[in-house]
Write an enzyme that holds these catalytic residues in place. Structure first.
Site, mmCIF file in Angstrom:
data_model
loop_
_atom_site.group_PDB
_atom_site.id
_atom_site.type_symbol
_atom_site.label_atom_id
_atom_site.label_comp_id
_atom_site.label_asym_id
_atom_site.label_seq_id
_atom_site.Cartn_x
_atom_site.Cartn_y
_atom_site.Cartn_z
ATOM 1 N N LYS A 151 0.862 -1.190 0.000
ATOM 2 C CA LYS A 151 0.000 0.000 0.000
ATOM 3 C C LYS A 151 0.890 1.229 0.000
ATOM 4 C CE LYS A 151 -4.200 -1.363 2.350
ATOM 5 N NZ LYS A 151 -4.745 -1.309 3.690
ATOM 6 N N HIS B 166 1.881 6.918 2.814
ATOM 7 C CA HIS B 166 1.230 8.219 2.629
ATOM 8 C C HIS B 166 1.816 9.301 3.526
ATOM 9 C CE1 HIS B 166 -1.117 7.474 6.212
ATOM 10 N NE2 HIS B 166 -1.526 6.334 5.721
ATOM 11 N N HIS C 72 2.256 8.708 7.115
ATOM 12 C CA HIS C 72 3.416 7.889 7.476
ATOM 13 C C HIS C 72 4.688 8.720 7.501
ATOM 14 C CE1 HIS C 72 0.925 4.310 5.998
ATOM 15 N NE2 HIS C 72 1.094 4.145 7.284
HETATM 16 N N1 ARG Z 1 0.381 0.041 10.085
HETATM 17 C C1 ARG Z 1 -0.381 0.996 10.815
HETATM 18 C C2 ARG Z 1 -0.865 2.092 9.875
HETATM 19 O O1 ARG Z 1 -0.314 2.283 8.824
HETATM 20 C C3 ARG Z 1 0.388 1.632 11.934
HETATM 21 C C4 ARG Z 1 0.944 0.673 12.963
HETATM 22 C C5 ARG Z 1 1.312 1.354 14.242
HETATM 23 N N2 ARG Z 1 1.920 0.479 15.208
HETATM 24 C C6 ARG Z 1 1.281 -0.443 15.904
HETATM 25 N N3 ARG Z 1 1.976 -1.191 16.736
HETATM 26 N N4 ARG Z 1 -0.016 -0.585 15.846
HETATM 27 O O2 ARG Z 1 -1.781 2.815 10.211
#
Ligand code: ARG
Length: 573
Positions: free
Chosen positions: A130, A133, A136
């Site tokens: 994905k 963005h 991030h």
């Molecule tokens: N992958 C998730 C996202 O893009 C964020 C993960 C954050 N860390 C966690 N341990 N939940 O929104």
């Protein structure tokens, strides 16, 4: 260096019987130096003591004892103004401390307050296959800055990129890839193509229940370690990381662990077993959930869906178990957008049931941030989400190059400087306001050399450097006469430099890097005023030495501070 703030806190504590921590929360550094170096708002105590603030201030002032070092009084004066006790620290003393420390300590402001403590920072954490963005980008920048600052203060820091690399969507992607993989050349722009495959298979799933069934089966196979499914899933992962890495390279991001969600897939059963034993795991419409209404959280935390598969939250719970055992952390912080507030509330509440030491539950902290809105040109808000972060960074570098081309056409290494300035602008922009505030991403304004921007801080640094070079280097520190830096402009700069370490402590206290970015702006501005008001290069050699040394000190602190934020300084721009 003498910690004047701490000294004042201790003196007030002695005089009032208050907890030092409470005083620390109240004590302020006045914006205007007319109000002293530190101020204590006595009206904060008015309610408890049932007295007028001015009276409290009078009484407190009378009780405060003198504080001498080498026979010299360090707190020169205490004034009462509008319910505040204003403390004036011995000026010469601060100046001397700053000069010595700047001259002798390469790593000015570094400390050991974190020694023996471990902090896990979970940041960046994009989802594979994905797009990475703009949100991030923000967690990557905030997490990176926190990583550097905690480390500088002596903490043992572990940066974790908790990749989103697991979940039923990968069953769909595998099925889509089987069908159409051959149509796509994944050697370039893999993420876009995988996203397209995902879109196509989703459409098909809606039309045809049988396809959906196949996707589910593929995910089951992946879970069971089927060779083919694992192989292509690994390929998705590698291709994605390769693209993310381009962004990380531009930003200078590094991680100690890339254990993402998939890493916890075989560790969720233990979570379920533990929760089962507590008797709190309830069936609800076929799913297994933990009701959190007693905790004041409306929505229950789902642990297993009705088809038996675990979810994002379950894997996060397994990660808490794993991190407590592996890292024995004191703090474990998660940097994500505030859209995940509920998720973290839920898992932190469920973590109490995992049977881990209370310190591990107390150490969990969500560090949320606000939305990023794109403005400029083709990056208007609506398409914003589809703009690739890598392109955005490169666009900014290109724009920076144009600005440099205009301002300093003869500059050497223009590309290198443009990269530092462009990336510096992006990072600074992401960190310049309180995390939680929504932010605007506007290339033109963040590249301005005059605004409160990264390039402004860099520009100020470059100026300090060229002044020091002009006089042939840094004057010897033991020849600097502190009394020549007592004018208000020098003093303002000195006070800021003196407070640097305290600012870093505030950053980790609140996990708020904007304290440091704001500080760098304040320092750069104070230096500008100093520069405009005082002739630096002048007849009087002693005066010139003192002022050049201060110039050097400003440059040094700006450089250290910026690098803690992840921003590199050009030597010229
Ligand atoms: N992958 C998730 C996202 O893009 C964020 C993960 C954050 N860390 C966690 N341990 N939940 O929104």
């Amino acid at each position: 260096m003498i910690d004047f703030k701490q000294t004042i806190i201790e003196t007030i504590a002695k005089a009032t019987n208050m907890e030092e921590q409470e005083i620390k929360n109240y004590i302020e550094v006045p914006k205007d130096m007319k109000n002293g170096d530190y101020a204590f708002p006595c009206f904060r105590l008015a309610k408890v003591l049932k007295k007028a603030p001015s009276l409290i201030a009078e009484e407190l002032k009378a009780k405060i004892q003198s504080y001498k070092v080498d026979g010299i009084e360090q707190i020169e004066k205490i004034e009462i103004v509008g319910g505040y006790l204003n403390f004036f620290v011995n000026k010469n003393s601060i100046i001397k401390q700053v000069i010595n420390e700047i001259a002798q300590n390469e790593e000015y402001g570094k400390s050991k307050i974190g020694e023996g403590k471990t902090v896990v920072i979970d940041y960046s954490s994009p989802n594979i296959a994905k797009p990475f963005h703009i949100g991030h980008l923000k967690t990557t920048v905030i997490g990176g800055a926190l990583y550097n600052i905690y480390s500088y203060l002596g903490y043992n820091v572990i940066g974790v990129n908790h990749l989103g690399d697991y979940g039923t969507q990968f069953g769909k992607l595998i099925e889509g890839y089987k069908k159409w993989g051959a149509e796509y050349d994944l050697s370039t722009n893999a993420i876009d193509k995988l996203a397209e495959i995902y879109k196509r298979i989703n459409i098909l799933c809606k039309e045809d229940e049988k396809v959906l069934e196949k996707c589910r089966k593929d995910f089951k196979l992946l879970e069971q370690g089927d060779e083919y499914c694992t192989k292509i899933w690994n390929q998705f992962k590698d291709l994605s990381i390769k693209e993310f890495q381009k962004i990380y390279d531009l930003l200078g991001s590094k991680f100690d662990s890339w254990n993402g969600e998939a890493f916890y897939a075989d560790k969720t059963q233990e979570v379920i077993d533990i929760l089962q034993k507590t008797g709190k795991l309830k069936e609800s419409e076929g799913a297994k959930i933990i009701d959190l209404s007693d905790e004041g959280i409306e929505a229950p935390c789902i642990i297993c869906k009705s088809n038996g598969s675990t979810i994002y939250a379950t894997r996060d719970l397994a990660a808490i178990l794993y991190r407590s055992r592996t890292y024995d952390y004191d703090k474990c912080i998660y940097v994500t957008s505030y859209e995940q507030n509920l998720h973290f509330k839920q898992i932190f509440a469920v973590a109490k049931l995992l049977g881990i030491d209370k310190k591990y539950v107390d150490g969990l902290e969500h560090v949320p941030y606000g939305f990023v809105r794109l403005t400029t040109g083709r990056m208007s808000t609506r398409e914003g989400n589809f703009i690739k972060v890598e392109d955005l960074l490169n666009d900014t570098i290109n724009e920076a190059k144009k600005v440099i081309e205009q301002k300093n056409p003869d500059l050497e290494n223009k590309d290198e400087v443009a990269k530092k300035v462009g990336i510096g602008a992006v990072i600074f922009n992401d960190l310049s306001t309180a995390r939680i505030k929504d932010e605007v991403f506007d290339i033109n304004s963040m590249l301005s050399f005059q605004g409160e921007t990264g390039p402004y801080v860099q520009y100020t640094y470059v100026r300090t450097k060229s002044i020091v070079e002009k006089v042939g280097g840094v004057p010897e520190f033991d020849k600097i006469e502190a009394n020549l830096l007592q004018d208000e402009y020098s003093q303002k700069v000195i006070n800021l430099i003196y407070n640097f370490e305290d600012v870093l402590k505030q950053v980790v206290d609140k996990n708020e890097p904007c304290y440091l970015s704001r500080y760098l702006i304040d320092l750069a501005k104070a230096y500008s005023v100093f520069y405009n008001e005082n002739r630096i290069i002048c007849e009087d050699e002693n005066l010139q030495n003192a002022r050049v040394f201060l110039t050097y000190a400003v440059g040094k602190v700006l450089k250290i501070g910026a690098s803690l934020l992840g921003i590199q300084m050009p030597d010229k721009m």
